[in-house]
Motif scaffolding. Structure first.
Motif, PDB file in Angstrom:
ATOM      1  N   LEU A 303       6.771  -0.609  -4.973  1.00 12.09           N
ATOM      2  CA  LEU A 303       6.758  -2.048  -4.754  1.00 12.09           C
ATOM      3  C   LEU A 303       7.507  -2.401  -3.470  1.00 12.09           C
ATOM      4  O   LEU A 303       7.069  -3.247  -2.687  1.00 12.09           O
ATOM      5  N   ALA A 306       5.427  -1.465  -0.535  1.00 11.38           N
ATOM      6  CA  ALA A 306       4.358  -2.434  -0.324  1.00 11.38           C
ATOM      7  C   ALA A 306       4.910  -3.696   0.322  1.00 11.38           C
ATOM      8  O   ALA A 306       4.294  -4.274   1.224  1.00 11.38           O
ATOM      9  N   PHE A 307       6.078  -4.080  -0.132  1.00  8.97           N
ATOM     10  CA  PHE A 307       6.720  -5.266   0.424  1.00  8.97           C
ATOM     11  C   PHE A 307       6.984  -5.077   1.916  1.00  8.97           C
ATOM     12  O   PHE A 307       6.675  -5.943   2.736  1.00  8.97           O
ATOM     13  N   PHE A 310       3.783  -4.989   3.781  1.00 10.26           N
ATOM     14  CA  PHE A 310       3.240  -6.342   3.844  1.00 10.26           C
ATOM     15  C   PHE A 310       3.862  -7.112   5.008  1.00 10.26           C
ATOM     16  O   PHE A 310       3.205  -7.904   5.672  1.00 10.26           O
ATOM     17  N   GLY A 323       0.136  -1.757   0.219  1.00  9.55           N
ATOM     18  CA  GLY A 323       0.798  -2.938   0.766  1.00  9.55           C
ATOM     19  C   GLY A 323       0.152  -3.404   2.055  1.00  9.55           C
ATOM     20  O   GLY A 323      -0.114  -4.596   2.241  1.00  9.55           O
ATOM     21  N   GLY A 344      -4.950  -5.055  -4.285  1.00  7.38           N
ATOM     22  CA  GLY A 344      -3.908  -5.675  -5.103  1.00  7.38           C
ATOM     23  C   GLY A 344      -4.010  -5.263  -6.555  1.00  7.38           C
ATOM     24  O   GLY A 344      -3.021  -4.871  -7.177  1.00  7.38           O
ATOM     25  N   MET A 347      -3.158  -1.583  -7.124  1.00  3.49           N
ATOM     26  CA  MET A 347      -1.726  -1.358  -7.077  1.00  3.49           C
ATOM     27  C   MET A 347      -1.053  -1.869  -8.345  1.00  3.49           C
ATOM     28  O   MET A 347      -0.230  -1.181  -8.955  1.00  3.49           O
ATOM     29  N   ALA A 348      -1.419  -3.099  -8.748  1.00  4.13           N
ATOM     30  CA  ALA A 348      -0.798  -3.663  -9.938  1.00  4.13           C
ATOM     31  C   ALA A 348      -1.074  -2.781 -11.150  1.00  4.13           C
ATOM     32  O   ALA A 348      -0.182  -2.515 -11.955  1.00  4.13           O
ATOM     33  N   LEU A 351       1.173   0.318 -10.973  1.00  2.00           N
ATOM     34  CA  LEU A 351       2.572   0.020 -11.295  1.00  2.00           C
ATOM     35  C   LEU A 351       2.721  -0.293 -12.779  1.00  2.00           C
ATOM     36  O   LEU A 351       3.672   0.152 -13.435  1.00  2.00           O
ATOM     37  N   PHE A 352       1.777  -1.064 -13.298  1.00  2.00           N
ATOM     38  CA  PHE A 352       1.742  -1.409 -14.707  1.00  2.00           C
ATOM     39  C   PHE A 352       1.785  -0.133 -15.558  1.00  2.00           C
ATOM     40  O   PHE A 352       2.608   0.021 -16.449  1.00  2.00           O
ATOM     41  N   ASN A 355       5.050   1.806 -15.217  1.00  2.00           N
ATOM     42  CA  ASN A 355       6.126   1.160 -15.968  1.00  2.00           C
ATOM     43  C   ASN A 355       6.000   1.428 -17.456  1.00  2.00           C
ATOM     44  O   ASN A 355       6.992   1.705 -18.136  1.00  2.00           O
TER      45      ASN A 355
END
Lengths: 372, 306
Positions: A303, A306-307, A310, A323, A344, A347-348, A351-352, A355
């Motif tokens: 994350l 990616a930030f 971005f 990102g 997007g 990636m989500a 990560l989902f 996690n």
């Protein structure tokens, strides 16, 4: 943990299968066979109390990796518990699927359509962003670009898969860096204790309060940009260097609870050097929480990567990460929404899943650690 | 208590200096500077500028200048923005970022605590699973994906809300940025509240409260929440650091004239004084805020003694 006051170490049958026996000679103060007291356990029964699973006697011993120890039921138990958690299994399946797709996807696409992640078509009519599943005429159906193309006519699917390689790599390598630092630091602080521990942990407290992302941004802005590859290595180092704090705390706690047990005393009596006690005897026993936390560090590092990408400070062209793909997509969101939506969502989803897998692993390996 | 505050303040001042020194050192070590950009300055002009900003001085004099600017809280002039001092830029942009952050955190607290508590009251119910899955989604969905998606739906398709730009307070322009920014905190707070409440609801004093005949509402609101929210309180410290990175993204997506946007631009422009100014300012703010959280913690949880 209360000390076992009886002079006799439990009989062999309780741990005849543990690899402790394979570790070779080591002596406790009484000259009895090594090994902390272990409560008897029947077969594969799940531990009635979670604290019996990790941090006490029945964890793996030094110097062995999980594969070479078929007898240890901690890992088998954990695996069974993990399999019972549907969300964690879902996460594991998705993560595996994405890893496989990211590795074998690009060559397959190249073989089928001739597109690579940076292939810009020669025909000017093709350098345009086409919606998913349409042929270049803009209307008819075609499998050539299942996720459409970006503004330069590059295949989105190939770019997303290639971006996934970079994103996952940053996540895994930066996490590895953070494990190296965090485990070394935390184990040293925990084992040495006293003033050293005070100072070391105070430093961690202090670092926690620092808005370190600002320093990472400065670092990337000022040192990056010489070559895209260098920028990626800088990302590994920078993100790893700032995400070890929690790891250090967790390992310290584990080591503190382990260091007064007999097997450490035995090692010390046997004249084993301090670094060797820390890394060969204590760290392997604290591995469960480390694995759990590492699984949760990967998505958070991804994350952050990616930030940074971005903001234009992370991965740079010709390389792409999820990102930087999202950042490109945002420019054209009104006209070509798929340019943002697909990277997007991929990636989500990743990560989902990571996690959930991390959460599940934590519940399976160390139910005591429930937080967040 | 007082000695605790003094001790913490004594740690805080050197910490700010360390953060700033680190930043300054990084900037100094990096090759090139603001003046080695695309546009070549005439030699005489560059010489004058170098003299004015002491760029040819030995490093300790430059370092001394930076330290002085922090201790006097006067950060001087930016290299890029003409008519404002850095202090003026800070004063102009800070309210924007602070407002965004504050609104987002309040929203996150309201939603997160509500759903976290409801989930904890009925563990393993449908509501529990649903809110925890949504929370996990909130943690996993990067805000720079969420923000544009919200814009796409609510501004560009439904035309309900303005897509970007700052329009003072209150205004509809704030709705999407605040939601985007708060999503992650909502998720974290909901999860923290749930686990905190689950633990507290099992404790003896809650059983006592129930036994003496309090209504469920009184038990939860007056007794359980106080203990169950402690993890949320301690999350506020790290949350602030998160919030800063979050605002950077949100300000960029929604074209808000906030501190984060200036920070990124300052980095891209290699605007050294502005970077130092913002880093120093934010470090001070974060550290003071952390101190406040620690003090508040002592009031909420009387078991904590300093």
């Amino acid at each position: 943990m209360s000390e076992d006051r009886t002079p006799q170490v439990p009989t062999e049958e309780g741990r005849s299968q543990t690899p402790r026996d394979a570790r070779g000679p080591a002596l406790t103060t009484r000259g009895t066979p090594p090994g902390p007291p272990i409560r008897r356990r029947e077969g594969d029964e799940i531990h009635p109390f979670p604290e019996m699973a990790v941090g006490e006697g029945d964890v793996r011993t030094a110097g062995e990796s999980p594969e070479v120890m078929p007898g240890s039921s901690l890992w088998r138990d954990a695996w069974k518990r993990l399999l019972r958690n549907k969300l964690a299994v879902f996460g594991m399946v998705v993560v595996c699927f994405i890893i496989v797709a990211v590795i074998i996807g690009p060559p397959i696409i190249k073989a089928l359509t001739g597109y690579e992640y940076d292939t810009i078509p020669n025909d000017p009519a093709l350098t345009n962003s086409f919606p998913p599943l349409t042929a270049p005429d803009g209307k008819s159906f075609s499998w050539t670009h299942p996720l459409g193309t970006d503004s330069a006519g590059r295949d989105m699917l190939a770019r997303i898969l290639q971006g996934g390689r970079i994103s996952l790599m940053v996540g895994i390598i930066a996490t590895f860096v953070s494990i190296l630092i965090g485990v070394t630091y935390g184990a040293t602080a925990g084992y040495l204790g006293g003033k050293v521990d005070d100072v070391m942990m105070r430093i961690v407290d202090v670092l926690y309060a620092i808005p370190y992302m600002m320093i990472v941004i400065v670092l990337l802005a000022f040192f990056g940009g010489r070559s895209p590859l260098q920028q990626i290595f800088l990302l590994f180092a920078a993100l790893g260097a700032v995400s070890w704090l929690t790891m250090a705390r967790i390992v310290r706690g584990q080591v503190m609870s382990l260091k007064n047990q007999e097997f450490v005393m035995a090692a010390r009596a046997g004249g084993v050097s301090t670094p060797k006690i820390i890394f060969r005897h204590l760290v392997p026993n604290a591995l469960g929480p480390v694995i759990v936390y590492a699984t949760l560090t990967i998505p958070s590092v991804m994350l952050q990567e990616a930030f940074l990408s971005f903001l234009g400070l992370g991965v740079q062209a010709p390389y792409a990460s999820w990102g930087s793909l999202a950042q490109e997509g945002i420019q054209n969101i009104a006209v070509f929404p798929w340019q943002l939506v697909f990277p997007g969502v991929t990636m989500a989803l990743t990560l989902f899943s990571l996690n959930f897998l991390g959460d599940g692993l934590r519940d399976a390996l160390d139910p005591q650690m429930r937080k967040f | 208590m007082l000695s605790f505050i003094i001790r913490r303040l004594l740690v805080t001042v050197p910490m700010v200096l360390v953060v700033v020194s680190l930043t300054w050192g990084l900037i100094r070590l990096a090759p090139g500077n603001f003046y080695t950009g695309e546009k070549k300055l005439p030699a005489a002009v560059e010489k004058n500028i170098r003299a004015k900003y002491c760029l040819d001085c030995p490093w300790y004099q430059q370092y001394g200048r930076v330290m002085k600017s922090i201790l006097t809280l006067d950060f001087g002039h930016s290299l890029r923005y003409e008519n404002e001092t850095i202090n003026e830029i800070l004063m102009r942009t800070l309210p924007v970022s602070a407002l965004l952050g504050l609104l987002a955190y309040l929203l996150a607290l309201a939603v997160g605590v509500t759903f976290g508590t409801l989930a904890a009251l009925k563990p393993n119910s449908k509501l529990d699973y649903a809110s925890m899955a949504v929370a996990m989604l909130g943690i996993s969905l990067p805000n720079f994906v969420l923000g544009p998606l919200l814009v796409l739906v609510f501004s560009l398709s439904l035309y309900w809300l303005p897509p970007a730009r700052w329009a003072g307070f209150p205004s509809w322009n704030l709705v999407l940025p605040v939601i985007t920014l708060s999503a992650v905190y909502m998720a974290y707070i909901a999860r923290l509240t749930r686990s905190g409440m689950l633990e507290v609801l099992r404790s003896d004093y809650i059983r006592t409260a129930r036994a003496k005949g309090l209504t469920e509402k009184e038990v939860v609101v007056r007794h359980a929440l106080r203990g169950g929210l402690l993890p949320v309180v301690s999350f506020t410290g790290p949350a602030l650091a998160f919030l800063i990175t979050g605002t950077v993204v949100v300000e960029r997506i929604f074209a808000m004239p906030g501190l984060g946007n200036y920070f990124i631009n300052a980095n891209l422009n290699r605007d050294e004084p502005l970077i130092i100014g913002i880093v120093a300012f934010i470090s001070i703010a974060v550290l003071i805020f952390n101190l406040l959280v620690d003090i508040a913690y002592g009031f909420i949880d009387p078991r904590i003694r300093y």
